[in-house]
Design an enzyme around this catalytic site. Structure first.
Site, PDB file in Angstrom:
ATOM      1  N   GLY A  43       0.782  -1.244   0.000  1.00  0.00           N
ATOM      2  CA  GLY A  43       0.000   0.000   0.000  1.00  0.00           C
ATOM      3  C   GLY A  43       0.806   1.282   0.000  1.00  0.00           C
ATOM      4  CD  GLU A  98       1.150   0.687   6.687  1.00  0.00           C
ATOM      5  OE1 GLU A  98       1.395   0.626   5.458  1.00  0.00           O
ATOM      6  OE2 GLU A  98       0.883  -0.316   7.368  1.00  0.00           O
ATOM      7  CG  ASP A  99      -1.219   1.850   3.149  1.00  0.00           C
ATOM      8  OD1 ASP A  99      -0.959   1.488   4.320  1.00  0.00           O
ATOM      9  OD2 ASP A  99      -1.822   1.107   2.351  1.00  0.00           O
ATOM     10  CG  ASP A 102      -8.144  -0.088   9.784  1.00  0.00           C
ATOM     11  OD1 ASP A 102      -8.948   0.831   9.613  1.00  0.00           O
ATOM     12  OD2 ASP A 102      -8.498  -1.281   9.866  1.00  0.00           O
ATOM     13  CG  PHE A 151     -12.107   0.379   2.433  1.00  0.00           C
ATOM     14  CD1 PHE A 151     -11.424  -0.349   3.403  1.00  0.00           C
ATOM     15  CD2 PHE A 151     -11.715   0.248   1.105  1.00  0.00           C
ATOM     16  CE1 PHE A 151     -10.382  -1.186   3.058  1.00  0.00           C
ATOM     17  CE2 PHE A 151     -10.676  -0.584   0.752  1.00  0.00           C
ATOM     18  CZ  PHE A 151     -10.008  -1.307   1.724  1.00  0.00           C
ATOM     19  CB  VAL A 152      -9.739   5.825   1.321  1.00  0.00           C
ATOM     20  CG1 VAL A 152     -10.702   6.739   2.058  1.00  0.00           C
ATOM     21  CG2 VAL A 152      -8.566   5.451   2.226  1.00  0.00           C
ATOM     22  CG  ASP A 158      -5.510  -3.265  -1.936  1.00  0.00           C
ATOM     23  OD1 ASP A 158      -5.116  -2.809  -0.840  1.00  0.00           O
ATOM     24  OD2 ASP A 158      -5.895  -4.444  -2.070  1.00  0.00           O
ATOM     25  NE  ARG A 164      -1.999  -2.966  -4.328  1.00  0.00           N
ATOM     26  CZ  ARG A 164      -2.142  -3.114  -3.022  1.00  0.00           C
ATOM     27  NH1 ARG A 164      -2.036  -2.071  -2.229  1.00  0.00           N
ATOM     28  NH2 ARG A 164      -2.401  -4.295  -2.501  1.00  0.00           N
TER      29      ARG A 164
END
Ligand code: IMP
Ligand code: MG
Length: 178
Positions: A43, A98-99, A102, A151-152, A158, A164
């Site tokens: 990600g 990190e993307d 969560d 959720f993005v 993804d 992506r």
């Protein structure tokens, strides 16, 4: 815009500004100290590519892919490393890229793991965070921006390995999940 996207949360210009702010803080903090940028696959691929090009110090790059399991009421979880570093991180300054954070489970374990390996320091740069979803507290030294519990996708993120490649970050149409 991609036909599956309902709404764009951050367009390319907005992302560029967020990444620029993160890079500025990192440059100010580390000065001339060399770092190892640890790109968390998959990600953070796009974010990392943009971020490291804005860093002024010497930057080594390495990759890791990990997941976590076994979080019970009394267990603190186990990290499963699918792809490990090639670098011996001992004595080096690790910057995990990190993307999105969560639950925080994977990153908190990863941070511990790198400290255990003897890194001189371990910090996290994350583009996004969903504070409403946090289960495990994990200190994020460099955060792009917080987002609501949605959720993005796009800019590396993804859904089922798709989207992506979108240059913006957006929310999918509900029917895509059906
Ligand atoms: P956690 O913090 O250990 O729960 O895991 C975070 C990981 O879940 C991220 O690295 C992403 O791969 C994935 N993830 C969480 N939220 C999203 C999202 O909104 N879009 C895409 N991937 C997400
Ligand atoms: Mg990820």
């Amino acid at each position: 815009m991609h036909k599956d996207i309902e709404k764009v949360l951050f367009n390319e210009a907005q992302i560029e500004e967020i990444v620029g702010n993160v890079a500025e803080k990192i440059n100010n903090d580390y000065g001339d100290s060399e770092i190892v940028a640890i790109v968390i696959l998959k990600g953070s691929l796009v974010f990392s590519a943009d971020l490291i090009r804005r860093l002024d110090m010497n930057v080594q790059v390495d990759f890791m892919q990990a997941s976590s399991y076994g979080f019970g009421t009394e267990s603190s979880g186990v990290i499963k490393i699918k792809k490990d570093l090639e670098t011996d991180i001992r004595g080096k300054h690790a910057l995990i890229i990190e993307d999105i954070i969560d639950s925080g489970r994977t990153l908190s374990l990863l941070k511990e793991e790198l400290k255990k390996r003897g890194a001189a320091s371990v910090k996290i740069a994350s583009l996004l965070s969903k504070p409403a979803r946090r289960v495990v507290d994990v200190e994020t030294e460099y955060l792009g921006t917080e987002i609501p519990d949605e959720f993005v996708v796009g800019y590396g993120l993804d859904y089922a390995e798709r989207y992506r490649n979108l240059p913006y970050i957006g929310i999918l149409k509900p029917e895509v999940y059906l």
